[in-house]
Design an enzyme around this catalytic site. Structure first.
Site, short mmCIF file in Angstrom:
data_model
loop_
_atom_site.label_atom_id
_atom_site.label_comp_id
_atom_site.label_asym_id
_atom_site.label_seq_id
_atom_site.Cartn_x
_atom_site.Cartn_y
_atom_site.Cartn_z
N HIS A 122 49.94 37.30 35.31
CA HIS A 122 49.81 37.97 34.01
C HIS A 122 49.48 39.45 34.16
CE1 HIS A 122 49.00 33.77 32.09
NE2 HIS A 122 50.26 33.97 32.36
N ALA A 150 41.47 30.81 34.38
CA ALA A 150 40.31 31.49 33.80
C ALA A 150 38.98 30.95 34.34
CB ALA A 150 40.34 31.35 32.28
N CYS A 191 53.07 63.39 27.94
CA CYS A 191 54.44 63.44 27.39
C CYS A 191 54.48 62.93 25.96
CB CYS A 191 55.41 62.64 28.26
SG CYS A 191 55.42 60.87 27.92
N CYS A 239 57.40 57.62 29.78
CA CYS A 239 57.89 58.21 31.04
C CYS A 239 57.59 57.31 32.24
CB CYS A 239 57.30 59.60 31.25
SG CYS A 239 55.55 59.62 31.68
N THR A 285 41.69 25.78 35.96
CA THR A 285 42.70 25.85 34.90
C THR A 285 42.96 24.47 34.33
OG1 THR A 285 45.02 26.30 34.38
CG2 THR A 285 44.52 25.84 36.68
N PHE A 327 38.98 35.33 27.05
CA PHE A 327 39.24 36.21 25.90
C PHE A 327 39.92 35.50 24.75
CE2 PHE A 327 43.57 36.51 27.17
CZ PHE A 327 43.60 36.73 28.54
ZN ZN Z 1 54.43 59.79 29.73
#
Ligand code: ZN
Length: 238
Positions: free
Chosen positions: A121, A24, A152, A132, A190, A35
């Site tokens: 990450h 970070a 969808c 989907c 870090t 964060f």
């Molecule tokens: Zn979808």
């Protein structure tokens, strides 16, 4: 510091296989806030700690609360790469830097022109449908105000690794391979307290372990060179 910079330059000058591992602290010099930090206003805005909001079970059960947090804390539109990113880009173009392994999700290394970035990450710059699997426009998250859904009907999620989730196996394996093969491993920005950083550096078998961080880290005693300072200011001098 001058003496340490000279040593850093010498090590880099003599090596053809360097890997950078960053956290970070590399982004904070671009103005990206950690964060996980909980400031005075935090408890007025959020009913839950950041680690809970950023967990998979929280995301699927309270996506509205999740996206409120995400849009405020994880969207870094308009943020620019800093001196650290630019120095690493130069090092990659010189052929010496083989990979950047990062715990950050902001895409600033790529924005600086670095090609081989391994994002442990994931990235907040992509999102996809959980049902989907189709990629979706990131603007649904960065510009929208509602919980984003796919045509969808599936919930759209950012392509980041949430708490309770496993790291991407390919990214992890590649990271280990680069660290194993490196002559020089530079670790910056870090505290090495966050998983999997501490475990990954154990694979390093090269000649020089270099740590650049403002505070002390548990790995300092294994390092050949420890530089206490801002990562951007240090790397700008290489
Ligand atoms: Zn979808």
């Amino acid at each position: 510091m001058t003496e340490q910079i000279a040593k850093l330059r010498e090590i880099i000058g003599n090596s053809e296989n360097i890997v950078f591992f960053g956290g970070a602290g590399v982004s904070t010099e671009s103005g990206v806030k950690d964060f996980r930090s909980v400031d005075g206003l935090y408890n007025e805005k959020y009913k839950y700690p950041p680690e809970e909001i950023l967990s998979y079970s929280f995301f699927v059960s309270k996506p509205d609360e999740y996206y409120k947090f995400h849009r405020e804390k994880l969207v870094t539109d308009g943020v620019k790469p800093n001196a650290a990113h630019l120095a690493l880009a130069r090092l990659e173009h010189s052929g010496k830097l083989k990979a950047v392994i990062t715990q950050n999700i902001d895409g600033l290394h790529q924005a600086a022109g670095i090609e081989n970035v391994l994002e442990l990450h994931g990235t907040a710059n992509r999102c996809y449908c959980m049902k989907c699997g189709k990629p979706a426009s990131i603007e649904l998250i960065t510009k929208g105000t509602d919980v984003p859904y796919c045509e969808c009907g599936g919930l759209i999620r950012p392509d980041i690794v949430l708490y309770e989730e496993q790291l991407d196996e390919r990214v992890l394996r590649e990271s280990i391979n680069y660290i194993k093969a490196a002559e020089v491993l530079i670790i910056g920005g870090t505290s090495l307290a966050v998983y999997p950083a501490a475990g990954l550096i154990r694979y390093f078998a090269g000649n020089h372990l270099i740590l650049i961080n403002r505070d002390e880290t548990p790995a300092d005693r294994y390092a050949d060179l420890v530089i206490r300072g801002k990562i951007g200011e240090v790397l700008a001098q290489i």
